[in-house]
Design an enzyme around this catalytic site. Structure first.
Site, mmCIF file in Angstrom:
data_model
loop_
_atom_site.group_PDB
_atom_site.id
_atom_site.type_symbol
_atom_site.label_atom_id
_atom_site.label_comp_id
_atom_site.label_asym_id
_atom_site.label_seq_id
_atom_site.Cartn_x
_atom_site.Cartn_y
_atom_site.Cartn_z
ATOM 1 N N ALA A 2 64.096 -66.356 -21.793
ATOM 2 C CA ALA A 2 65.098 -67.368 -22.121
ATOM 3 C C ALA A 2 64.867 -68.592 -21.237
ATOM 4 O O ALA A 2 64.210 -68.512 -20.206
ATOM 5 C CB ALA A 2 66.499 -66.806 -21.897
ATOM 6 N N GLY A 12 64.303 -62.307 -23.074
ATOM 7 C CA GLY A 12 64.713 -62.557 -24.452
ATOM 8 C C GLY A 12 63.576 -62.455 -25.443
ATOM 9 O O GLY A 12 63.799 -62.172 -26.626
ATOM 10 N N GLU A 47 63.285 -58.844 -26.161
ATOM 11 C CA GLU A 47 64.475 -58.485 -26.937
ATOM 12 C C GLU A 47 64.334 -58.928 -28.392
ATOM 13 O O GLU A 47 64.748 -58.210 -29.310
ATOM 14 C CB GLU A 47 65.715 -59.093 -26.283
ATOM 15 N N GLU A 77 65.200 -59.376 -15.927
ATOM 16 C CA GLU A 77 66.482 -60.016 -15.661
ATOM 17 C C GLU A 77 67.089 -59.644 -14.303
ATOM 18 O O GLU A 77 67.715 -60.492 -13.653
ATOM 19 C CB GLU A 77 67.483 -59.676 -16.779
#
Length: 260
Positions: A66, A112, A115, A135
């Site tokens: 991200a 992300g 993900e 993360e």
């Protein structure tokens, strides 16, 4: 719709969506997430699109995570909304599309990015791919479904280790874990995905959509996946695709599914 951060291309039943932020290693910001939502939605309702492939531009990254600069000063409430909204409009949305989605993981798939790959129906990786959920090294946890989908795909122990260490695994270990279905060279990544997609396009899109729903039911709390399967199986008998498929089989010819 015109996009600033992604590219879309259609060819012979396959829509390819390319995340195109090479200077940011294709990192996901909110604009990109919104554009991806619209691109997936458009491809899913397009009657000619039978399979969607999603990949990243260049040879370094699928999605390197991200865009941290976008949310570094968020409050608790803003962080919760960020995760909830992202899951709703992209990650859960992709997982539950009726059109099959293949992730062509062409490099780093971190945070992300992993993900997003895990939200797709299955994954193919290039041999230079690196995958992980880093993360906790930033003082946060995966928020776009990573704790749930990674556990479903590789098991609790391996998911715990990957999340707690914030480490990366290479493509071959991802294959061993069952996180990806195939590993190939960078040059052969999209051709292999397209080859698999072509096999999918030969089958009933109605039956495939029903199968996706039934498989996903296995992971939904309070839902009896067997009942979803039974209902879907029965509904198939009322489709034109079923009539064509069974007739073609009995007539010993290749089926030409109408997609209804």
């Amino acid at each position: 719709m015109n996009f600033n951060n992604i590219l879309t291309e259609y060819d012979d039943g396959i829509t390819t969506i390319t995340i195109n932020r090479p200077k940011k290693l294709n990192a996901l910001n909110q604009d990109t997430i919104n554009e991806l939502h619209h691109a997936f939605k458009e491809a899913n309702v397009d009657q000619d699109t039978k399979v969607i492939i999603v990949t990243g531009s260049g040879e370094k990254a699928f999605v390197a995570g991200a865009d941290i600069s976008e949310f570094a000063d968020y409050s608790v409430e803003e962080g919760e909304y960020l995760a909830a909204n992202g899951q709703k409009i992209l990650f859960n949305f992709v997982e539950n599309l009726s059109t099959p989605v293949i992730a062509a993981v062409n490099g780093f798939a971190l945070g992300g990015g992993l993900e997003l790959a895990m939200a797709c129906h299955f994954r193919v990786a290039s041999d230079n791919a690196k995958m992980g959920l880093p993360e906790v090294s930033l003082g946060v946890i995966p928020g776009y479904g990573g704790t749930q989908r990674l556990t479903q795909l590789v098991g609790k122990g391996r998911a715990m280790e990957m999340i707690m260490t914030a480490g990366m695994i290479d493509a071959n270990k991802a294959l061993d874990y069952g996180l990806v279905n195939h590993v190939t060279s960078q040059e052969e990544l999209l051709p292999l995905c397209e080859k698999i997609a072509k096999k999918i396009t030969q089958n009933s899109s109605v039956a495939i959509a029903t199968a996706i729903k039934a498989v996903n039911a296995c992971y939904q709390d309070g839902v009896d996946g067997f009942e979803v399967e039974i209902k879907g199986f029965g509904e198939c008998f009322g489709t034109e695709d079923f009539a064509e498929g069974t007739t073609a089989f009995l007539e010993k010819r290749k089926a030409k599914f109408p997609g209804r």
